[in-house]
Design a protein around this motif. Structure first.
Motif, PDB file in Angstrom:
ATOM      1  N   ALA A   1       0.826  -1.213   0.000  1.00  0.00           N
ATOM      2  CA  ALA A   1       0.000   0.000   0.000  1.00  0.00           C
ATOM      3  C   ALA A   1       0.859   1.261   0.000  1.00  0.00           C
ATOM      4  CB  ALA A   1      -0.919  -0.013   1.226  1.00  0.00           C
ATOM      5  N   VAL A   2       1.911   1.275   0.823  1.00  0.00           N
ATOM      6  CA  VAL A   2       2.781   2.457   0.894  1.00  0.00           C
ATOM      7  C   VAL A   2       3.456   2.708  -0.447  1.00  0.00           C
ATOM      8  CG1 VAL A   2       4.894   3.394   1.913  1.00  0.00           C
ATOM      9  CG2 VAL A   2       3.179   2.309   3.374  1.00  0.00           C
ATOM     10  N   ALA A   3       3.955   1.646  -1.088  1.00  0.00           N
ATOM     11  CA  ALA A   3       4.640   1.811  -2.376  1.00  0.00           C
ATOM     12  C   ALA A   3       3.682   2.312  -3.455  1.00  0.00           C
ATOM     13  CB  ALA A   3       5.270   0.490  -2.805  1.00  0.00           C
ATOM     14  N   ILE A   4       2.478   1.751  -3.500  1.00  0.00           N
ATOM     15  CA  ILE A   4       1.509   2.160  -4.520  1.00  0.00           C
ATOM     16  C   ILE A   4       1.081   3.612  -4.323  1.00  0.00           C
ATOM     17  CG2 ILE A   4      -0.891   1.867  -5.256  1.00  0.00           C
ATOM     18  CD1 ILE A   4      -0.545  -1.087  -5.140  1.00  0.00           C
ATOM     19  N   LEU A   5       0.889   4.026  -3.076  1.00  0.00           N
ATOM     20  CA  LEU A   5       0.396   5.378  -2.797  1.00  0.00           C
ATOM     21  C   LEU A   5       1.500   6.428  -2.802  1.00  0.00           C
ATOM     22  CD1 LEU A   5      -2.139   4.532   0.060  1.00  0.00           C
ATOM     23  CD2 LEU A   5      -2.634   4.973  -2.358  1.00  0.00           C
ATOM     24  N   LEU A   6       2.702   6.054  -2.358  1.00  0.00           N
ATOM     25  CA  LEU A   6       3.791   7.030  -2.281  1.00  0.00           C
ATOM     26  C   LEU A   6       4.443   7.288  -3.631  1.00  0.00           C
ATOM     27  CD1 LEU A   6       5.694   8.820  -0.631  1.00  0.00           C
ATOM     28  CD2 LEU A   6       7.061   6.783  -0.103  1.00  0.00           C
ATOM     29  N   THR A   7       4.535   6.276  -4.478  1.00  0.00           N
ATOM     30  CA  THR A   7       5.235   6.434  -5.759  1.00  0.00           C
ATOM     31  C   THR A   7       4.641   7.542  -6.634  1.00  0.00           C
ATOM     32  OG1 THR A   7       5.887   4.102  -5.724  1.00  0.00           O
ATOM     33  CG2 THR A   7       6.048   5.247  -7.828  1.00  0.00           C
ATOM     34  N   PRO A   8       3.297   7.633  -6.822  1.00  0.00           N
ATOM     35  CA  PRO A   8       2.771   8.734  -7.637  1.00  0.00           C
ATOM     36  C   PRO A   8       3.054  10.112  -7.041  1.00  0.00           C
ATOM     37  CG  PRO A   8       0.980   7.538  -6.565  1.00  0.00           C
ATOM     38  CD  PRO A   8       2.220   6.719  -6.388  1.00  0.00           C
ATOM     39  N   VAL A   9       3.151  10.186  -5.722  1.00  0.00           N
ATOM     40  CA  VAL A   9       3.511  11.450  -5.078  1.00  0.00           C
ATOM     41  C   VAL A   9       4.933  11.840  -5.470  1.00  0.00           C
ATOM     42  CG1 VAL A   9       3.884  12.623  -2.880  1.00  0.00           C
ATOM     43  CG2 VAL A   9       1.956  11.043  -3.144  1.00  0.00           C
ATOM     44  N   LEU A  10       5.834  10.842  -5.450  1.00  0.00           N
ATOM     45  CA  LEU A  10       7.216  11.104  -5.852  1.00  0.00           C
ATOM     46  C   LEU A  10       7.304  11.485  -7.323  1.00  0.00           C
ATOM     47  CD1 LEU A  10       9.148   8.222  -4.018  1.00  0.00           C
ATOM     48  CD2 LEU A  10       8.902  10.610  -3.323  1.00  0.00           C
ATOM     49  N   ILE A  11       6.474  10.867  -8.152  1.00  0.00           N
ATOM     50  CA  ILE A  11       6.469  11.200  -9.584  1.00  0.00           C
ATOM     51  C   ILE A  11       6.163  12.681  -9.776  1.00  0.00           C
ATOM     52  CG2 ILE A  11       5.262  10.841 -11.781  1.00  0.00           C
ATOM     53  CD1 ILE A  11       4.832   7.922 -10.934  1.00  0.00           C
ATOM     54  N   LYS A  12       5.156  13.179  -9.051  1.00  0.00           N
ATOM     55  CA  LYS A  12       4.777  14.594  -9.166  1.00  0.00           C
ATOM     56  C   LYS A  12       5.872  15.504  -8.627  1.00  0.00           C
ATOM     57  CE  LYS A  12      -0.216  13.794  -8.858  1.00  0.00           C
ATOM     58  NZ  LYS A  12      -1.453  14.053  -8.072  1.00  0.00           N
ATOM     59  N   VAL A  13       6.407  15.161  -7.466  1.00  0.00           N
ATOM     60  CA  VAL A  13       7.433  16.009  -6.841  1.00  0.00           C
ATOM     61  C   VAL A  13       8.708  16.034  -7.680  1.00  0.00           C
ATOM     62  CG1 VAL A  13       8.945  16.256  -4.834  1.00  0.00           C
ATOM     63  CG2 VAL A  13       6.534  15.666  -4.515  1.00  0.00           C
ATOM     64  N   PHE A  14       9.176  14.862  -8.100  1.00  0.00           N
ATOM     65  CA  PHE A  14      10.414  14.792  -8.869  1.00  0.00           C
ATOM     66  C   PHE A  14      10.254  15.430 -10.247  1.00  0.00           C
ATOM     67  CE2 PHE A  14      11.915  10.763  -6.403  1.00  0.00           C
ATOM     68  CZ  PHE A  14      12.208  11.579  -5.314  1.00  0.00           C
ATOM     69  N   SER A  15       9.078  15.292 -10.842  1.00  0.00           N
ATOM     70  CA  SER A  15       8.831  15.919 -12.146  1.00  0.00           C
ATOM     71  C   SER A  15       8.858  17.437 -12.019  1.00  0.00           C
ATOM     72  CB  SER A  15       7.474  15.466 -12.706  1.00  0.00           C
ATOM     73  OG  SER A  15       7.473  14.086 -12.973  1.00  0.00           O
ATOM     74  N   ARG A  16       8.258  17.936 -10.929  1.00  0.00           N
ATOM     75  CA  ARG A  16       8.235  19.376 -10.692  1.00  0.00           C
ATOM     76  C   ARG A  16       9.640  19.923 -10.460  1.00  0.00           C
ATOM     77  NH1 ARG A  16       5.333  19.464  -6.219  1.00  0.00           N
ATOM     78  NH2 ARG A  16       3.432  19.020  -7.401  1.00  0.00           N
TER      79      ARG A  16
END
Length: 362
Positions: free
Chosen positions: A13-28
């Protein structure tokens, strides 16, 4: 068994939910991956894809492990053990080395981060600390997290190392596995999917060791029992790592929206090294993780042959790129390599169980 399920669910659950957050932050932040110019041309479209996704894997690993223990403590379960903390710490230390490597790549906009010496020193420090501490913390039965003997499914009595030789051996194992997973992480989802299967195999191995653990020390050990110090806690590590890889794979599968980077690959390689040592299965891990072994061997062969003859054995190493340059689609290479990993895992589990039957007189 309940703790194992909880560790897997939490990490997934943590990996599935945290990864898209990182995608947005790292892309920004513009934390995009640089691609090797000499690599397959199709990979140039991946330039700019967020990297350092291994942060989500490591976070999920810790969350799954500690979450399972919090539930366990609430139900009079066992708390964290020396073996579990050592393997987690080894993986995390290597993740820090990988993070620095990834960060330098991103900041300097190049495909090379830490130089070979700096990365090797980081791996050396992590391995030496693990090796020294793994010989401490003996339990009531007299078992330490690691043994000085080389092991296949259990210790091989004829091959015993001194303390210094053991630490050197640990350094070789840690360097080999962390680099092997790092080399394998070159196609979308290849490393994450393969790691999930290998770690899934080790959930079964460690749980079986727990069910057939030697009680009371070597003198009272029954035939076929295992002298692993903390097999149940290592099962939590394996399932948490597997859940983290599966959750990350949801976003890393082709076409990948994020890469694990060296942050993830070095950490996962360190986890394999730590598990193989603390479960006394260093040689068995070579079978179960055969894909990673083949990847690093292809690089060694390519370099050795090119330096001696000036010719290349593969079109490009690691050899998953060889098949791409031979005309295979990336997804074809990934799926077929996953199948090879599944076969290797099945073979490894068969060897493990057959050795148990032989040792126990079954």
């Amino acid at each position: 068994m309940r703790q194992i399920l909880i560790a897997g669910v939490i990490s997934l659950a943590v990996a599935i939910l945290l990864t898209p957050v990182l995608i947005k932050v790292f892309s920004r932040q513009g934390f995009g991956q640089e691609i090797r110019v000499e690599g397959p041309k199709s990979h140039q479209t991946k330039r700019g894809t967020p990297s350092m996704g291994g942060v989500a894997i490591v976070a999920a690993l810790w969350a799954g492990y500690w979450g399972a223990h919090l539930v366990g403590l609430a139900t009079d379960g066992e708390g964290p053990t020396a073996s579990g903390i050592l393997v987690l710490s080894l993986a995390t230390t290597l993740a820090v080395v990988g993070f620095l490597d990834d960060f330098i790549k991103i900041r300097k906009q190049r495909n090379l981060g830490l130089n070979k010496t700096a990365k090797s020193v980081g791996q050396l420090i992590a391995a030496v600390l693990f090796g020294v501490l793994a010989l401490q913390f003996r339990n009531e039965a007299g078992y330490a997290p690691a043994s000085k003997q080389l092991s296949y499914v259990r210790d091989i009595d004829a091959i015993t190392m001194g303390s210094v030789a053991f630490v050197v051996f640990v350094w070789l194992v840690v360097s080999a596995w962390s680099n092997a997973v790092n080399f394998t992480d070159g196609l979308d989802g290849l490393a994450a999917g393969s790691m999930a299967m290998v770690l899934g195999s080790y959930v079964l191995i460690t749980f079986w060791q727990y069910r057939n653990a030697c009680v009371g020390g070597p003198k009272t050990a029954e035939p076929g029992c295992y002298t692993v110090r903390d097999p149940l806690d290592l099962a939590l590590i394996a399932v948490a790592g597997g859940g983290a890889c599966l959750g990350f794979l949801w976003w890393n599968a082709a076409p990948a929206k994020i890469f694990m980077g060296d942050t993830g690959s070095l950490a996962l390689g360190g986890m394999l090294a730590g598990l193989s040592i603390t479960t006394s299965t260093e040689l068995l891990m070579v079978v179960v993780g055969a894909l990673f072994v083949a990847e690093i061997i292809s690089v060694v062969i390519q370099i050795a042959v090119f330096r001696t003859t000036g010719r290349r054995v593969f079109r490009m190493a690691p050899f998953h790129h060889h098949f791409e340059l031979s005309g295979w689609a990336e997804t074809t290479v990934i799926i077929r390599f996953w199948l090879l990993t599944a076969i290797a895992c099945a073979l490894g589990l068969s060897l493990f169980y057959s050795e148990f039957l032989t040792a126990s007189g079954g």
